[in-house]
Design a protein around this motif. Structure first.
Motif, PDB file in Angstrom:
ATOM      1  N   LEU A  53      -7.589   6.750   0.393  1.00 20.77           N
ATOM      2  CA  LEU A  53      -8.475   8.032   0.106  1.00 20.77           C
ATOM      3  C   LEU A  53      -8.836   8.745   1.276  1.00 20.77           C
ATOM      4  O   LEU A  53      -8.616  10.032   1.129  1.00 20.77           O
ATOM      5  N   ASP A  54      -9.335   8.274   2.452  1.00 17.68           N
ATOM      6  CA  ASP A  54      -9.655   9.012   3.573  1.00 17.68           C
ATOM      7  C   ASP A  54      -8.444   9.531   4.159  1.00 17.68           C
ATOM      8  O   ASP A  54      -8.409  10.804   4.697  1.00 17.68           O
TER       9      ASP A  54
ATOM     10  N   MET B 229       0.773  -1.216  -0.145  1.00 14.28           N
ATOM     11  CA  MET B 229       0.150   0.010  -0.138  1.00 14.28           C
ATOM     12  C   MET B 229       1.020   1.253  -0.022  1.00 14.28           C
ATOM     13  O   MET B 229       1.912   1.492   0.772  1.00 14.28           O
ATOM     14  N   THR B 230       0.759   2.121  -0.685  1.00 16.50           N
ATOM     15  CA  THR B 230       1.516   3.420  -1.112  1.00 16.50           C
ATOM     16  C   THR B 230       0.518   4.763  -1.126  1.00 16.50           C
ATOM     17  O   THR B 230      -0.468   4.537  -1.688  1.00 16.50           O
ATOM     18  N   THR B 231       0.724   5.697  -0.356  1.00 13.83           N
ATOM     19  CA  THR B 231       0.140   6.840  -0.381  1.00 13.83           C
ATOM     20  C   THR B 231       0.899   7.935  -0.519  1.00 13.83           C
ATOM     21  O   THR B 231       2.093   7.811   0.471  1.00 13.83           O
TER      22      THR B 231
ATOM     23  N   ARG C  59      -6.450  -7.488   0.072  1.00 11.85           N
ATOM     24  CA  ARG C  59      -6.623  -7.136   1.395  1.00 11.85           C
ATOM     25  C   ARG C  59      -6.355  -5.787   1.660  1.00 11.85           C
ATOM     26  O   ARG C  59      -6.624  -5.199   2.783  1.00 11.85           O
ATOM     27  N   GLN C  60      -5.739  -5.079   1.028  1.00 13.75           N
ATOM     28  CA  GLN C  60      -5.463  -3.541   1.230  1.00 13.75           C
ATOM     29  C   GLN C  60      -6.708  -2.788   0.753  1.00 13.75           C
ATOM     30  O   GLN C  60      -7.498  -2.925  -0.338  1.00 13.75           O
ATOM     31  N   SER C  61      -6.876  -1.299   1.649  1.00 12.24           N
ATOM     32  CA  SER C  61      -7.994  -0.621   1.275  1.00 12.24           C
ATOM     33  C   SER C  61      -7.559   0.640   0.770  1.00 12.24           C
ATOM     34  O   SER C  61      -6.979   1.632   1.212  1.00 12.24           O
ATOM     35  N   LEU C  62      -8.211   0.794  -0.543  1.00 12.35           N
ATOM     36  CA  LEU C  62      -8.077   2.125  -1.396  1.00 12.35           C
ATOM     37  C   LEU C  62      -8.952   3.017  -0.574  1.00 12.35           C
ATOM     38  O   LEU C  62      -8.293   4.293  -0.384  1.00 12.35           O
TER      39      LEU C  62
END
Length: 64
Positions: A30-31, A1-3, A23-26
């Motif tokens: 975004l939140d 996961m990258t942000t 299993r990662q949450s987009l």
């Protein structure tokens, strides 16, 4: 996961989110970006990708 986030050439805020596993949450990414003032419309997203990351290339061009 990258942000991540950066400013575009025009000075507006941009964000980048990447999920490569189911299993990662987009939504969580975004939140997180929204919590620091990045609107969803300003986020480039790559999902279920391999080495090809079209949104990342787009994000890099806008922030160069």
């Amino acid at each position: 996961m990258t942000t991540g986030n950066a400013r575009s050439q025009s000075g507006s805020e941009l964000g980048y989110a990447r999920v490569s596993a189911t299993r990662q949450s987009l939504e969580r990414q975004l939140d997180a970006l929204a919590s620091i003032g990045i609107p969803v419309a300003g986020v480039c997203v790559d999902k279920k990708i391999t080495d090809d990351r079209p949104a990342w290339r787009h994000y890099r061009v806008k922030t160069a």
